[in-house]
Scaffold this motif. Structure first.
Motif, PDB file in Angstrom:
ATOM      1  N   GLU A   1       0.838  -1.827   0.166  1.00 49.13           N
ATOM      2  CA  GLU A   1       0.203  -0.273   0.115  1.00 49.13           C
ATOM      3  C   GLU A   1       0.362   1.640  -0.311  1.00 49.13           C
ATOM      4  O   GLU A   1       0.256   2.166  -0.267  1.00 49.13           O
ATOM      5  CB  GLU A   1      -0.956   0.068   0.780  1.00 49.13           C
ATOM      6  N   THR A   2       2.021   1.572   0.254  1.00 47.70           N
ATOM      7  CA  THR A   2       2.962   1.961   0.471  1.00 47.70           C
ATOM      8  C   THR A   2       3.395   2.537  -1.039  1.00 47.70           C
ATOM      9  O   THR A   2       3.333   3.764  -1.067  1.00 47.70           O
ATOM     10  CB  THR A   2       3.906   2.396   1.999  1.00 47.70           C
ATOM     11  N   ILE A   3       3.971   1.422  -1.284  1.00 48.05           N
ATOM     12  CA  ILE A   3       4.574   1.263  -2.806  1.00 48.05           C
ATOM     13  C   ILE A   3       3.580   2.558  -3.902  1.00 48.05           C
ATOM     14  O   ILE A   3       4.033   2.997  -4.639  1.00 48.05           O
ATOM     15  CB  ILE A   3       4.396   0.346  -2.968  1.00 48.05           C
ATOM     16  N   LYS A   4       2.309   1.259  -3.373  1.00 44.42           N
ATOM     17  CA  LYS A   4       1.306   2.278  -4.309  1.00 44.42           C
ATOM     18  C   LYS A   4       1.216   3.097  -3.966  1.00 44.42           C
ATOM     19  O   LYS A   4       0.812   4.557  -5.385  1.00 44.42           O
ATOM     20  CB  LYS A   4      -0.331   1.453  -4.315  1.00 44.42           C
ATOM     21  N   ALA A   5       0.416   3.813  -3.134  1.00 46.06           N
ATOM     22  CA  ALA A   5       0.724   5.848  -2.487  1.00 46.06           C
ATOM     23  C   ALA A   5       1.574   6.133  -3.910  1.00 46.06           C
ATOM     24  O   ALA A   5       1.076   7.004  -4.353  1.00 46.06           O
ATOM     25  CB  ALA A   5      -0.007   5.532  -0.907  1.00 46.06           C
ATOM     26  N   THR A   6       3.255   6.220  -2.973  1.00 46.53           N
ATOM     27  CA  THR A   6       3.696   6.936  -3.709  1.00 46.53           C
ATOM     28  C   THR A   6       4.254   6.477  -5.261  1.00 46.53           C
ATOM     29  O   THR A   6       4.380   7.744  -5.779  1.00 46.53           O
ATOM     30  CB  THR A   6       5.359   5.947  -2.985  1.00 46.53           C
ATOM     31  N   TYR A   7       3.782   5.318  -5.165  1.00 49.02           N
ATOM     32  CA  TYR A   7       3.301   5.068  -6.744  1.00 49.02           C
ATOM     33  C   TYR A   7       2.480   6.550  -7.682  1.00 49.02           C
ATOM     34  O   TYR A   7       2.805   7.111  -9.124  1.00 49.02           O
ATOM     35  CB  TYR A   7       3.582   3.985  -7.861  1.00 49.02           C
ATOM     36  N   THR A   8       0.909   6.136  -6.802  1.00 49.64           N
ATOM     37  CA  THR A   8       0.459   7.602  -7.396  1.00 49.64           C
ATOM     38  C   THR A   8       0.451   8.644  -7.345  1.00 49.64           C
ATOM     39  O   THR A   8       0.425   9.579  -8.518  1.00 49.64           O
ATOM     40  CB  THR A   8      -0.847   7.454  -6.579  1.00 49.64           C
ATOM     41  N   ALA A   9       1.583   8.565  -6.794  1.00 53.84           N
ATOM     42  CA  ALA A   9       1.419  10.438  -6.473  1.00 53.84           C
ATOM     43  C   ALA A   9       2.619  10.429  -7.271  1.00 53.84           C
ATOM     44  O   ALA A   9       2.800  11.955  -7.509  1.00 53.84           O
ATOM     45  CB  ALA A   9       1.771  10.622  -4.685  1.00 53.84           C
ATOM     46  N   ALA A  10       3.042  10.024  -7.191  1.00 55.80           N
ATOM     47  CA  ALA A  10       5.095  10.166  -8.546  1.00 55.80           C
ATOM     48  C   ALA A  10       4.146  10.424 -10.012  1.00 55.80           C
ATOM     49  O   ALA A  10       4.408  11.596 -10.775  1.00 55.80           O
ATOM     50  CB  ALA A  10       5.574   8.659  -8.278  1.00 55.80           C
ATOM     51  N   GLN A  11       3.254   9.295  -9.935  1.00 57.45           N
ATOM     52  CA  GLN A  11       2.078   9.209 -11.340  1.00 57.45           C
ATOM     53  C   GLN A  11       2.209  10.604 -11.392  1.00 57.45           C
ATOM     54  O   GLN A  11       1.899  11.384 -12.838  1.00 57.45           O
ATOM     55  CB  GLN A  11       1.794   8.362 -11.338  1.00 57.45           C
ATOM     56  N   ALA A  12       0.949  11.217 -10.538  1.00 60.39           N
ATOM     57  CA  ALA A  12       0.510  12.438 -10.906  1.00 60.39           C
ATOM     58  C   ALA A  12       1.185  13.613 -11.035  1.00 60.39           C
ATOM     59  O   ALA A  12       1.132  14.568 -11.327  1.00 60.39           O
ATOM     60  CB  ALA A  12      -0.669  12.358  -9.151  1.00 60.39           C
ATOM     61  N   GLN A  13       2.263  13.806 -10.208  1.00 64.53           N
ATOM     62  CA  GLN A  13       3.246  14.940 -10.658  1.00 64.53           C
ATOM     63  C   GLN A  13       4.203  14.637 -11.573  1.00 64.53           C
ATOM     64  O   GLN A  13       4.179  15.937 -12.385  1.00 64.53           O
ATOM     65  CB  GLN A  13       4.147  14.414  -9.345  1.00 64.53           C
ATOM     66  N   THR A  14       4.305  13.704 -11.706  1.00 65.40           N
ATOM     67  CA  THR A  14       4.666  13.489 -13.307  1.00 65.40           C
ATOM     68  C   THR A  14       3.785  14.320 -14.493  1.00 65.40           C
ATOM     69  O   THR A  14       3.966  15.226 -14.880  1.00 65.40           O
ATOM     70  CB  THR A  14       5.244  12.525 -14.015  1.00 65.40           C
ATOM     71  N   ARG A  15       2.643  13.986 -14.538  1.00 60.24           N
ATOM     72  CA  ARG A  15       2.008  14.370 -15.421  1.00 60.24           C
ATOM     73  C   ARG A  15       1.564  15.599 -14.657  1.00 60.24           C
ATOM     74  O   ARG A  15       1.352  16.759 -16.032  1.00 60.24           O
ATOM     75  CB  ARG A  15       0.054  13.727 -15.018  1.00 60.24           C
ATOM     76  N   ILE A  16       1.180  16.418 -14.269  1.00 58.93           N
ATOM     77  CA  ILE A  16       1.129  17.620 -13.512  1.00 58.93           C
ATOM     78  C   ILE A  16       2.107  18.597 -14.053  1.00 58.93           C
ATOM     79  O   ILE A  16       2.006  19.487 -14.745  1.00 58.93           O
ATOM     80  CB  ILE A  16       0.905  17.389 -12.147  1.00 58.93           C
ATOM     81  N   GLY A  17       3.728  18.071 -13.711  1.00 58.87           N
ATOM     82  CA  GLY A  17       4.497  18.390 -14.090  1.00 58.87           C
ATOM     83  C   GLY A  17       4.009  18.509 -15.624  1.00 58.87           C
ATOM     84  O   GLY A  17       5.040  19.362 -16.745  1.00 58.87           O
ATOM     85  N   GLU A  18       3.708  17.406 -16.623  1.00 58.36           N
ATOM     86  CA  GLU A  18       4.478  17.665 -18.027  1.00 58.36           C
ATOM     87  C   GLU A  18       3.259  18.729 -18.621  1.00 58.36           C
ATOM     88  O   GLU A  18       3.614  18.775 -19.583  1.00 58.36           O
ATOM     89  CB  GLU A  18       3.946  16.008 -18.564  1.00 58.36           C
ATOM     90  N   ALA A  19       2.232  18.621 -17.476  1.00 57.86           N
ATOM     91  CA  ALA A  19       1.029  19.654 -18.487  1.00 57.86           C
ATOM     92  C   ALA A  19       1.536  20.999 -18.142  1.00 57.86           C
ATOM     93  O   ALA A  19       1.091  22.156 -19.102  1.00 57.86           O
ATOM     94  CB  ALA A  19      -0.290  19.609 -17.133  1.00 57.86           C
ATOM     95  N   PHE A  20       2.545  21.037 -17.477  1.00 58.43           N
ATOM     96  CA  PHE A  20       2.813  22.661 -17.037  1.00 58.43           C
ATOM     97  C   PHE A  20       3.833  22.589 -18.772  1.00 58.43           C
ATOM     98  O   PHE A  20       4.317  24.160 -18.543  1.00 58.43           O
ATOM     99  CB  PHE A  20       3.132  22.709 -15.428  1.00 58.43           C
ATOM    100  N   SER A  21       4.541  22.184 -18.063  1.00 63.79           N
ATOM    101  CA  SER A  21       5.907  22.203 -19.225  1.00 63.79           C
ATOM    102  C   SER A  21       5.545  21.851 -20.806  1.00 63.79           C
ATOM    103  O   SER A  21       6.129  22.630 -21.303  1.00 63.79           O
ATOM    104  CB  SER A  21       6.896  21.202 -18.839  1.00 63.79           C
ATOM    105  N   GLY A  22       4.328  21.257 -21.385  1.00 66.18           N
ATOM    106  CA  GLY A  22       3.295  21.004 -22.468  1.00 66.18           C
ATOM    107  C   GLY A  22       4.321  20.350 -22.840  1.00 66.18           C
ATOM    108  O   GLY A  22       3.706  20.476 -24.210  1.00 66.18           O
ATOM    109  N   ILE A  23       5.414  19.072 -22.102  1.00 66.83           N
ATOM    110  CA  ILE A  23       5.365  18.247 -23.470  1.00 66.83           C
ATOM    111  C   ILE A  23       4.784  16.535 -23.172  1.00 66.83           C
ATOM    112  O   ILE A  23       5.619  15.320 -24.029  1.00 66.83           O
ATOM    113  CB  ILE A  23       7.428  17.906 -22.663  1.00 66.83           C
TER     114      ILE A  23
END
Length: 266
Positions: free
Chosen positions: A138-160
């Protein structure tokens, strides 16, 4: 030929591995591993239950044989008391055979009891590992989900990201078309103003006409301004001057009418 086939096989495996990496979700893999551990734990528990059932069955057989052995011993005592030594000897012989079976069952019972204790301890340890894995999962899943969301947000802001890239290309195309239309409209206006193109509506004016209209409009404004100044000053000179100028213009027009040759009289 074998080298070509070997190379093709390597390329196929590489592409398949890459496709699997894209398709694999670590959260699903963790859930699947946890499910397999639960199934293994269930098998161990069923094994413990089976061993305990076998042990209990041996205990029932032991109790039954021990009861028969005690009964034969009692019968032998009674037969011996009645002077029937032959019956007493037979009873004791049967009791001895039962005692051998009881001894064998006791050995099996001890063996099953030891196996049951080992399986129970293994089940407890496996349960602890499964619980720890569940917490870590559960810890790994929560960390992976947070990292995935952060990556998507970063890609959206950077436009890549792919979606934002499509949006950016659409905006760029719209801006290019807008600039092209503006440039075309400006070029058409310049051509109409210069007279290179004819305006079928008659609303467009060339540079000379526009300049004449501006000067005419300025003269009207100056005359109106002089009239307002005269009214504010309360004087009649400017008004008389204006009227005199108008009368002079009338007389000049009348004189010109008189000097015009009369063709009808001739």
């Amino acid at each position: 030929m074998s080298g070509v086939m070997k190379r093709m096989g390597m390329i196929f495996r590489a592409k398949a591995n890459k496709a699997l990496d894209r398709a694999e979700d670590p959260r699903e893999t963790l859930d699947y591993s946890y499910q397999k551990q639960l199934e293994l734990l269930q098998k161990v528990r069923r094994g413990v239950a089976d061993v305990a059932t076998s042990r209990k069955r041996l205990e029932l057989q032991l109790n039954q044989l021990q009861g028969q052995s005690a009964k034969l011993e009692d019968q032998g005592r009674k037969a011996l008391a009645l002077g029937r030594e032959d019956l007493a000897r037979e009873a004791l012989s049967r009791r001895a055979a039962l005692q051998q079976q009881v001894s064998d069952l006791e050995t099996q019972h001890q063996t099953l009891q030891g196996e049951e204790e080992k399986l129970t301890l293994a089940a407890q340890r496996l349960q602890a590992k499964v619980d720890a894995f569940r917490t870590k999962k559960e810890t790994i899943k929560a960390t992976y989900t947070a990292a995935q969301a952060q990556t998507r947000i970063g890609e959206a802001f950077s436009g890549i990201s792919e979606e934002m890239g499509d949006v950016g290309m659409a905006i760029q195309r719209a801006e290019d078309k807008t600039a092209q239309l503006q440039a075309r409209a400006g070029a058409i206006d310049e051509l109409l103003a210069s007279g290179a193109l004819d305006d079928p509506t008659g609303m467009a004016k060339d540079d000379i006409t526009a300049e004449l209209d501006r000067l005419s409009g300025g003269s009207d404004v100056e005359l109106e301004l002089q009239r307002m100044k005269a009214e504010l000053a309360g004087g009649s000179a400017p008004k008389q001057a204006i009227e005199g100028g108008a009368a002079g213009s009338g007389r000049a027009a009348s004189h010109a009418e008189q000097e015009r040759p009369r063709f009808d009289k001739q």
